[in-house]
Write a protein that holds these residues in place. Structure first.
Motif, short mmCIF file in Angstrom:
data_model
loop_
_atom_site.label_atom_id
_atom_site.label_comp_id
_atom_site.label_asym_id
_atom_site.label_seq_id
_atom_site.Cartn_x
_atom_site.Cartn_y
_atom_site.Cartn_z
N ASP A 1 -3.37 -4.19 2.21
CA ASP A 1 -4.64 -4.81 1.81
C ASP A 1 -5.47 -5.13 3.05
N GLU B 1 -3.47 -13.77 6.76
CA GLU B 1 -4.35 -12.87 6.02
C GLU B 1 -3.75 -12.34 4.72
N ALA B 2 -2.44 -12.48 4.54
CA ALA B 2 -1.78 -11.90 3.35
C ALA B 2 -0.47 -12.63 3.08
N ASP B 3 0.11 -12.32 1.94
CA ASP B 3 1.39 -12.93 1.57
C ASP B 3 2.55 -12.33 2.35
N VAL B 4 2.46 -11.03 2.63
CA VAL B 4 3.55 -10.30 3.28
C VAL B 4 3.00 -9.63 4.54
N ASP C 1 7.55 -10.49 8.03
CA ASP C 1 8.41 -10.19 6.89
C ASP C 1 9.15 -8.87 7.04
N ALA D 1 6.42 -5.89 -3.25
CA ALA D 1 5.55 -7.06 -3.07
C ALA D 1 4.30 -6.92 -3.94
N ARG D 2 3.70 -5.75 -3.94
CA ARG D 2 2.49 -5.53 -4.75
C ARG D 2 2.79 -5.69 -6.24
N LEU E 1 1.60 -9.73 -4.81
CA LEU E 1 1.44 -10.25 -3.45
C LEU E 1 0.59 -9.29 -2.64
N THR E 2 -0.12 -9.83 -1.67
CA THR E 2 -0.92 -9.00 -0.77
C THR E 2 -0.11 -8.65 0.47
N VAL E 3 -0.47 -7.52 1.09
CA VAL E 3 0.26 -7.01 2.25
C VAL E 3 -0.70 -6.81 3.42
N LYS F 1 -0.34 -13.08 9.57
CA LYS F 1 0.36 -13.59 8.39
C LYS F 1 -0.58 -14.42 7.52
#
Length: 159
Positions: A113, A52-55, A93, A21-22, A26-28, A50
């Motif tokens: 993140d 707060e981040a993409d994943v 996810d 993802a990174r 994408l943010t985790v 969710k």
């Protein structure tokens, strides 16, 4: 959308997924909990995490950890069932079960993140806040007020 069971993995597998993802920019985020008898408070917490981040990666406490943290008679559901219920949530996810009583090891391995905690915490009272800050992450308080409690729900069911 992936089937819930395919979202569940070992720490190594979930770390690989987070790293992929990174690489895709994408943010985790990491959220964690017992999730015994999934209720609306859990759903709102996961949705907030969710956001707060993409994943969103969710750590589910293993059975022995739950016994140490919550006492006799817990968990009600075994870790595999709790992990599957969490994985079935659209906001989630990836899911992994961990045996420690806190998420320090997960944080250091995943380096999310954002580390998301429920509203029963403040940014200053999150036990792992210094770990998160040590690698440049941030802490977010998410979800609705802690008006939903598994312990209270179990007591209500017993009456």
């Amino acid at each position: 959308m992936r089937p819930a069971r395919s979202k569940i993995g070992s720490l190594e597998e979930v770390c690989e997924r987070a790293e992929a993802a990174r690489r895709a920019a994408l943010t985790v985020a990491l959220a964690n909990g017992v999730f015994d008898l999934l209720h609306v408070g859990h759903v709102r917490y996961l949705r907030g995490a969710k956001a707060e981040a993409d994943v969103l990666v969710v750590g589910v406490n293993g059975d022995e950890s739950v016994r140490r943290l919550k006492g006799p008679g817990r968990p009600v559901l075994p870790a595999e069932d709790r992990a599957l219920l969490v994985a079935a949530q659209r906001a989630v996810d990836h899911v992994l079960v961990f045996e420690e009583d806190d998420v320090t090891r997960l944080l250091l391995a995943l380096r999310p993140d954002v580390h998301c905690k429920g509203t029963d915490y403040t940014p200053e009272t999150v036990p792992e806040r210094d770990v998160v800050r040590s690698y440049g992450g941030r802490v977010a308080i998410v979800g609705d007020p802690k008006d939903h409690d598994t312990r209270a729900l179990l007591e209500k069911l017993r009456r």
